[in-house]
Design a protein around this motif. Structure first.
Motif, PDB file in Angstrom:
ATOM      1  N   GLY A   1     -14.741   6.450  22.449  1.00 44.15           N
ATOM      2  CA  GLY A   1     -15.332   6.805  23.741  1.00 44.15           C
ATOM      3  C   GLY A   1     -15.328   8.310  23.964  1.00 44.15           C
ATOM      4  N   LEU A   2     -14.207   8.953  23.606  1.00 40.70           N
ATOM      5  CA  LEU A   2     -14.122  10.408  23.773  1.00 40.70           C
ATOM      6  C   LEU A   2     -15.136  11.109  22.870  1.00 40.70           C
ATOM      7  CD1 LEU A   2     -10.334  11.336  24.042  1.00 40.70           C
ATOM      8  CD2 LEU A   2     -12.133  11.634  25.758  1.00 40.70           C
ATOM      9  N   ALA A   3     -15.274  10.597  21.653  1.00 38.08           N
ATOM     10  CA  ALA A   3     -16.244  11.204  20.734  1.00 38.08           C
ATOM     11  C   ALA A   3     -17.658  11.034  21.285  1.00 38.08           C
ATOM     12  CB  ALA A   3     -16.132  10.553  19.355  1.00 38.08           C
ATOM     13  N   ASN A   4     -17.977   9.836  21.778  1.00 40.32           N
ATOM     14  CA  ASN A   4     -19.271   9.631  22.431  1.00 40.32           C
ATOM     15  C   ASN A   4     -19.471  10.646  23.554  1.00 40.32           C
ATOM     16  OD1 ASN A   4     -20.293   7.493  20.949  1.00 40.32           O
ATOM     17  ND2 ASN A   4     -19.329   5.930  22.236  1.00 40.32           N
TER      18      ASN A   4
ATOM     19  N   ALA B   1     -16.296   6.960  32.058  1.00 37.49           N
ATOM     20  CA  ALA B   1     -17.093   5.740  31.923  1.00 37.49           C
ATOM     21  C   ALA B   1     -17.266   5.384  30.451  1.00 37.49           C
ATOM     22  CB  ALA B   1     -18.456   5.921  32.588  1.00 37.49           C
ATOM     23  N   LEU B   2     -17.540   6.393  29.615  1.00 36.62           N
ATOM     24  CA  LEU B   2     -17.738   6.134  28.188  1.00 36.62           C
ATOM     25  C   LEU B   2     -16.439   5.716  27.520  1.00 36.62           C
ATOM     26  CD1 LEU B   2     -20.185   9.073  27.570  1.00 36.62           C
ATOM     27  CD2 LEU B   2     -20.689   6.661  27.130  1.00 36.62           C
ATOM     28  N   VAL B   3     -15.320   6.308  27.962  1.00 32.38           N
ATOM     29  CA  VAL B   3     -14.027   5.921  27.400  1.00 32.38           C
ATOM     30  C   VAL B   3     -13.700   4.487  27.815  1.00 32.38           C
ATOM     31  CG1 VAL B   3     -11.549   6.360  27.502  1.00 32.38           C
ATOM     32  CG2 VAL B   3     -13.147   8.266  27.197  1.00 32.38           C
ATOM     33  N   ALA B   4     -13.959   4.154  29.072  1.00 29.31           N
ATOM     34  CA  ALA B   4     -13.700   2.783  29.528  1.00 29.31           C
ATOM     35  C   ALA B   4     -14.529   1.794  28.730  1.00 29.31           C
ATOM     36  CB  ALA B   4     -14.019   2.662  31.020  1.00 29.31           C
ATOM     37  N   SER B   5     -15.783   2.152  28.518  1.00 32.43           N
ATOM     38  CA  SER B   5     -16.678   1.263  27.774  1.00 32.43           C
ATOM     39  C   SER B   5     -16.130   0.993  26.376  1.00 32.43           C
ATOM     40  CB  SER B   5     -18.061   1.913  27.700  1.00 32.43           C
ATOM     41  OG  SER B   5     -18.910   1.160  26.887  1.00 32.43           O
ATOM     42  N   ALA B   6     -15.755   2.063  25.689  1.00 28.27           N
ATOM     43  CA  ALA B   6     -15.288   1.902  24.315  1.00 28.27           C
ATOM     44  C   ALA B   6     -13.920   1.230  24.262  1.00 28.27           C
ATOM     45  CB  ALA B   6     -15.254   3.260  23.623  1.00 28.27           C
TER      46      ALA B   6
END
Lengths: 520, 330
Positions: free
Chosen positions: B123-126, B229-234
């Protein structure tokens, strides 16, 4: 003159309220017909019926003497000779003028490919009648606003060129984003159409423009047609009375000449157009900034809020007994940091920057305060609701319900909701760009009064506006900008619409060839 | 022959009511009603096979993983980002569990923590590529998805069984004849609902997703909200991978990708119900079970397994179309 478009007994109901109530309207061949009315008076509904977006409950439409069954199919309006240019113009900014003009109908060669030579020849023809030279290769986004408007008009008229009989061009608030001198140019183009026998329905909030450029005027109020009159028989006061249904108490305020302590000092402010500008705004003062488009005044609210990158300069917020002075670097300023200093910004572009149309009024208005309703790990939505309810009442916002999406409110009520959202934060410095753009006459007075009230509580207010009339009514002091610098400072009795307009135009009066009157 | 004969008359009334069906989907509880109607139809058409506690238990239990992926994806989509890497992240986490616990024998609870952390890192990388390098999320997560699929095969390209028994037990035991993962996914949905509906952060997510400039001018730290949000998703996708490992008792490198499209279908179909026009948690949960009910029922009636892809793909298209319409109306 004969009748081009005839609307009879048009009635349209939304949720039990009548948006149009038995409206009958005739538009003659070869006239510019003004359509005036509040937000929510039914103007937009009327236009959307013509455009085939809405199906009316009752009513008849005839064009060129032929009955047109309602609802019109949206894609068949052009067959009937109805052309539309909406406020946003609907052009593709990243494409060339030629591409934009061609998009309505391509000239095809016999094998079906686009015949660009004929296309080009036709585009030249389309634009020539308007007398404004526009190079076909230029990107639409690089054009002057009025040139964009003319491209939009040319395109709309091309779409209806095959309709027989007269054609009607509906111009829906086309001047909102135009700098004043360009309005004259736009209406030059409109005259061109009318002299060729076409008609124009001009929808606007700007009474002066309607008085100046139309032949007849119709006024809608609460869904009813209250009058259709020869423009020459009207004056501004009478039009206001027709729109509002009562005489407005003239908004008057005593221009305060002695400034109290300053609440903010701006020094060395530099932006895209602004060059090293310094000024201060006093507690309780409403300071207007104005000028021609491109003179830089429009950047001021955004730079001082950290909403625009690439600015330089310093903003010193002057404290009082409770608060220490604080100097902010414009270069590093962010909206969050500005808010911490009790600075608020109310931008001009409501739909893009101030509201989320599909979210409810409640969530829109409560956004800056939402953290204060988070207690014991839950958002207390009942508390939030009563908070918003209080603001809605105190700002006199008319809405179907707090859960209604923001998009259902009229422009004036949306703007009041945005004011409520930010003024509830007890600001020390209010920055506002075009406070009453797209707002009707009555809503304007409400908004002006609100701004006066917030100033009286000791806040400083900076208003960026191109409307000399608005600045004259509202401001204690006006700074006029030219070429990124302050060219005049108007105070006391000089805060007058004619003086402001003169100062704005002075050496540039030749731009667009307009006289001072056209600018108010 | 008989099977074809009985199917044809059913298809006709369905297509006739198609328009009404779409309309009903737009209203608040329309999807639930259609769901109930569908369940009733299958109960009648497949007597003694559809409405059995075994089948019901399977339906509820097997979809827990999808619910968790859909919750993760919901955070990204609400914040206005397309996360196409949820399936691949699930696959990575699943394979990590298989390799580290099943093959290398590491402590399962340590492995679970590592798998979820790996997800958070994805998620962090995204977020790095999307928020900082300004790559459109569709492209960034498409790239990430393929990259992760490669990494996953690199870690292990075989099916691994023999996971920790307690761990597998937690994924396979039943309570009230429904497998335990169903209850886990309800807890995760509850937590997602809490965050999205009852916290300022949830409010900020919606604002960032539907009007980034408005959010920025309102003083919301837009970059941080998008990153979270992206970290939560991943991370939730990785958690779904852990859950899948525990309910399968085995892992494989190619399973993750199959969850991507159903998750999107559920999230967007969910936006047509409960709070029509708005992405919402319970709508997505209902949508997951709506989808599997349809598929299970059709398969019981003799449909081939490819019906699954047709159903998921078709519903995704229809759901987005309906929710755009619902949005246009309000």
């Amino acid at each position: 003159m004969s009748t081009l478009v005839e609307l009879q007994h048009l009635t349209m109901t939304f949720n039990a309220s009548k948006a149009l109530d038995d409206v009958s309207l005739e538009i003659q061949h070869g006239e510019v017909h003004g359509l005036l009315g509040h937000n929510g008076s039914g103007k937009s509904t009327l236009i959307r019926v013509l455009a085939g977006v809405y199906t009316p409950d009752r009513g008849r439409l005839a064009v060129n003497g032929r009955d047109v069954p309602l609802p019109i199919q949206p894609d068949s309006t052009s067959e009937h000779g109805l052309a539309f240019v909406h406020q946003g113009l609907g052009l593709a900014g990243g494409l060339s003028v030629l591409d934009n003009l061609a998009v309505a109908n391509y000239e095809r060669s016999s094998v079906g490919r686009i015949d660009w030579r004929r296309q080009r020849a036709r585009a030249v023809e389309q634009l020539r009648r308007f007398g404004v030279p526009i190079a076909l290769e230029r990107l639409v986004s690089e054009l002057e606003p009025v040139e964009q408007a003319i491209v939009a008009i040319a395109r709309a008229m091309t779409a209806v060129e095959r309709a027989d009989g007269g054609r009607l061009l509906v111009l829906d608030e086309p001047t909102v984003y135009l700098p004043r001198p360009q309005v004259e140019t736009l209406f030059g183009a409109v005259r061109e159409l009318v002299s060729a026998g076409d008609s124009v329905l001009f929808v606007s909030h700007r009474i002066q423009e309607v008085l100046r450029y139309t032949d007849r005027v119709s006024v809608l109020r609460n869904g009813r047609l209250v009058a259709t009159e020869q423009t020459s028989s009207l004056d501004e006061r009478r039009v206001v009375r027709l729109i509002v249904g009562r005489d407005l108490d003239d908004y008057k305020h005593a221009v305060s000449n002695e400034r109290e302590r300053p609440v903010a000092t701006v020094s060395g402010l530099t932006g895209k157009h602004l060059r090293d500008v310094s000024f201060e705004v006093g507690a309780g003062e409403i300071l207007g900034v104005t000028g021609l488009a491109g003179s830089g005044f429009g950047e001021i609210p955004y730079l001082l809020y950290g909403a625009l990158r690439g600015g330089q300069g310093a903003l010193e917020m002057i404290g009082d007994s409770d608060l220490a002075n604080r100097t902010l670097s414009v270069e590093e300023l962010t909206p969050l940091a500005a808010q911490a200093q009790k600075i608020v910004l109310i931008p001009a572009d409501r739909a893009q920057r101030a509201i989320i149309p599909e979210q409810s009024v409640q969530t829109n208005v409560s956004l800056p305060a939402v953290r204060s309703f988070f207690r014991h790990g839950l958002l207390n939505q009942r508390q939030e609701r009563s908070y918003v309810r209080r603001l809605v009442d105190s700002f006199d916002i008319r809405l179907p319900s707090l859960d209604a999406p923001m998009s259902q409110l009229s422009g004036g009520n949306q703007q009041k909701a945005v004011l409520a959202k930010w003024l509830s934060q007890v600001p020390r410095l209010v920055l506002m760009d075009e406070p009453t753009q797209g707002v009707d006459v009555a809503g304007r007075l409400d908004i002006w009064n609100r701004l006066r009230t917030v100033a009286e509580t000791g806040a400083g207010v900076i208003i960026a506006s191109e409307s000399a009339e608005e600045l004259a009514e509202l401001c204690d002091r006006v700074l006029v900008f030219r070429d990124g610098e302050i060219s005049r400072e108007l105070t006391g009795t000089s805060v007058d619409k004619h003086v402001i307009a003169d100062a704005t135009l002075a050496e540039d009066a030749r731009v667009g060839g307009s006289s001072t009157d056209a600018v108010v | 022959m008989t099977a074809t004969d009985t199917k044809t008359p059913d298809a006709a009334p369905e297509s006739r009511t198609g328009a009404h069906l779409l309309q009903a989907l737009g209203s608040k509880y329309g999807l639930i009603l259609v769901w109930a109607a569908m369940a009733l139809t299958f109960t009648i058409l497949a007597p003694g096979r559809f409405l059995t506690s075994q089948n019901m238990g399977n339906i509820f239990g097997s979809q827990a993983v999808l619910v968790v992926v859909a919750m993760g994806l919901l955070f990204a989509v609400v914040a206005g980002e397309w996360d196409l890497s949820v399936g691949a992240t699930l696959g990575l986490s699943l394979t990590l569990v298989g390799k580290l616990n099943g093959v290398l024998g590491w402590n399962i609870w340590l492995v679970v923590v590592l798998a979820v952390l790996a997800g958070a890192l994805v998620g962090l990388a995204n977020a790095f590529f999307i928020v900082i390098a300004d790559v459109p999320s569709l492209i960034a997560t498409l790239g990430m998805s393929t990259l992760l699929a490669g990494v996953t095969y690199g870690i292990s390209n075989v099916t691994v069984a023999g996971l920790d028994e307690t761990f597998v037990g937690l994924g396979q035991h039943r309570f009230l004849s429904i497998p335990l993962p169903f209850y886990y996914c309800l807890l995760i949905a509850l937590a997602s609902w809490y965050v999205l509906r009852w916290t300022p952060f949830g409010r900020h997510l919606y604002f960032v997703g539907s009007g980034r400039e408005v959010a920025r001018l309102s003083g919301i730290r837009v970059g941080r909200v998008r990153t979270l949000a992206l970290v939560a998703s991943a991370a939730l996708s990785a958690l779904a991978g852990v859950l899948l490992a525990s309910s399968l008792g085995a892992t494989g490198p190619s399973i993750g990708a199959t969850y991507l499209l159903p998750a999107f279908a559920a999230v967007f179909l969910g936006a047509t119900t409960i709070a029509p026009g708005h992405l919402n948690v319970w709508g997505a949960v209902v949508a997951v079970y709506f989808l599997i009910t349809g598929i299970t029922g059709l398969q019981l009636l003799g449909a081939e397994s490819y019906i699954q892809q047709i159903f998921y793909g078709g519903i995704l298209l229809a759901a987005v179309a309906v929710s755009r319409q619902a949005k246009g109306r309000t």
